[in-house]
Write an enzyme that holds these catalytic residues in place. Sequence first.
Site, mmCIF file in Angstrom:
data_model
loop_
_atom_site.group_PDB
_atom_site.id
_atom_site.type_symbol
_atom_site.label_atom_id
_atom_site.label_comp_id
_atom_site.label_asym_id
_atom_site.label_seq_id
_atom_site.Cartn_x
_atom_site.Cartn_y
_atom_site.Cartn_z
ATOM 1 N N SER A 1 0.839 -1.194 0.000
ATOM 2 C CA SER A 1 0.000 0.000 0.000
ATOM 3 C C SER A 1 0.874 1.243 0.000
ATOM 4 O O SER A 1 2.062 1.175 -0.355
ATOM 5 C CB SER A 1 -0.948 -0.007 1.199
ATOM 6 O OG SER A 1 -1.964 0.967 1.041
ATOM 7 N N ASN A 2 0.309 2.368 0.362
ATOM 8 C CA ASN A 2 1.066 3.609 0.481
ATOM 9 C C ASN A 2 0.388 4.465 1.547
ATOM 10 O O ASN A 2 -0.685 4.122 2.035
ATOM 11 C CB ASN A 2 1.135 4.335 -0.867
ATOM 12 C CG ASN A 2 -0.244 4.709 -1.375
ATOM 13 O OD1 ASN A 2 -0.909 5.566 -0.811
ATOM 14 N ND2 ASN A 2 -0.694 4.036 -2.433
ATOM 15 N N ALA A 3 1.031 5.571 1.898
ATOM 16 C CA ALA A 3 0.584 6.358 3.053
ATOM 17 C C ALA A 3 -0.466 7.406 2.714
ATOM 18 O O ALA A 3 -0.711 8.317 3.506
ATOM 19 C CB ALA A 3 1.788 7.006 3.723
ATOM 20 N N SER A 4 -1.105 7.288 1.561
ATOM 21 C CA SER A 4 -2.159 8.250 1.210
ATOM 22 C C SER A 4 -3.194 8.308 2.330
ATOM 23 O O SER A 4 -3.702 7.286 2.775
ATOM 24 C CB SER A 4 -2.831 7.815 -0.091
ATOM 25 O OG SER A 4 -3.998 8.593 -0.302
ATOM 26 N N ALA B 1 -4.588 7.258 -4.543
ATOM 27 C CA ALA B 1 -3.232 6.765 -4.801
ATOM 28 C C ALA B 1 -3.348 5.244 -4.870
ATOM 29 O O ALA B 1 -3.032 4.541 -3.916
ATOM 30 C CB ALA B 1 -2.292 7.197 -3.682
#
Lengths: 209, 209
Positions: free
Chosen positions: A21-24, A88
């Site tokens: 995942s990502n930190a969006s 994102a």
Amino acid sequence: MRILITAGPTREYLDDVRYLSNASSGQMGYALARSAIQAGHEVALVSGPVTLSPPEGCELYPVETTDEMFKQCEKLFADCDGVIGTAAVCDYRIKTRKPGKIAKTGEAITLELVETIDVLAELGTQKGDRWVMGFALESQDARFNAVRKLYSKKCDAIVLNSVSAIGSTENHVEVIDHSQETVATYSGPKAQVADSLIAWIQEHIAAGK
Amino acid sequence: MRILITAGPTREYLDDVRYLSNASSGQMGYALARSAIQAGHEVALVSGPVTLSPPEGCELYPVETTDEMFKQCEKLFADCDGVIGTAAVCDYRIKTRKPGKIAKTGEAITLELVETIDVLAELGTQKGDRWVMGFALESQDARFNAVRKLYSKKCDAIVLNSVSAIGSTENHVEVIDHSQETVATYSGPKAQVADSLIAWIQEHIAAGK
């Protein structure tokens, strides 16, 4: 107008526990939803896992993976006048998701990642007389890549922001349209940038439709 | 007592944007911190990225990666009487982290993952006369794997919970000690389970030290 907005990250699972995942944080998408509702529009918000509450009067469609986001958006887009893609999304998914939780063995493991569906590009292809606004998060050759995405995703305009925007309450954005030039620049708290972007959409890409 | 508690997930980055993680909310660790403080103990809480606020009177040490969590814990453990390891650390990191954001090319990509340091096992090795309580999250052969971890991490006791505990406000746990038997079982809201676990630690593994 009825506006489709995507927000937050998506998750792509290796097994039942671990994911990519990502930190969006979803803040930009939720701020745009709030601004759009305040400006008198309807909003369908398709959101990956975030900890924000949707603004009052907003329809929320929670999703987890990129594929789920695409399927939900495709259903909703039919009844919308345009879409703003702030999500994102995970661009890659794990080719073979394992059931349960992969146990450690002391050895390295190799994962094959394949690209996920490009949600906004698919909506762009289906857009007909609807407008499409994308967001591009670029770490290098930012303007070149933003313009490339403007065309490949069939956007009417694309908002360029930097990696530092992720998880931040502030944003600095440039709006690029088919002139390939920066036609607007906004800086400040995401709530304020969102108001400006909704006004810009109303005046420019939505006005001509 | 002064208790070291680890909580939340850790993140292991592929590039500056994408990472491997899990949905651990940190609730169990933060609940244990609260219960321990209410029971009159000092708590040093080493936490991965979560959206919870630490209980009043708790020292918070935020970290992101497994290696950061280990380094922070190693520093703090010297002055603690025991450690409770609830963190759902990333067991794997990406062998070669790329700078910037990997651009899509249309091709599959292959990632090599290597195991991260085992935070609790390392603390177990260094424990001397301090007590160590682990948490095991197992999807299969749960009891067998929990007992294996009890020994490999040099724990005094291990708390077995299931994958369904992740992100949930409720938990069902079994405490297993060196008898290799379940010596206590607690179910309910995590806050309540935390009170019971702190009481159990005081009475059993901390009492003998």
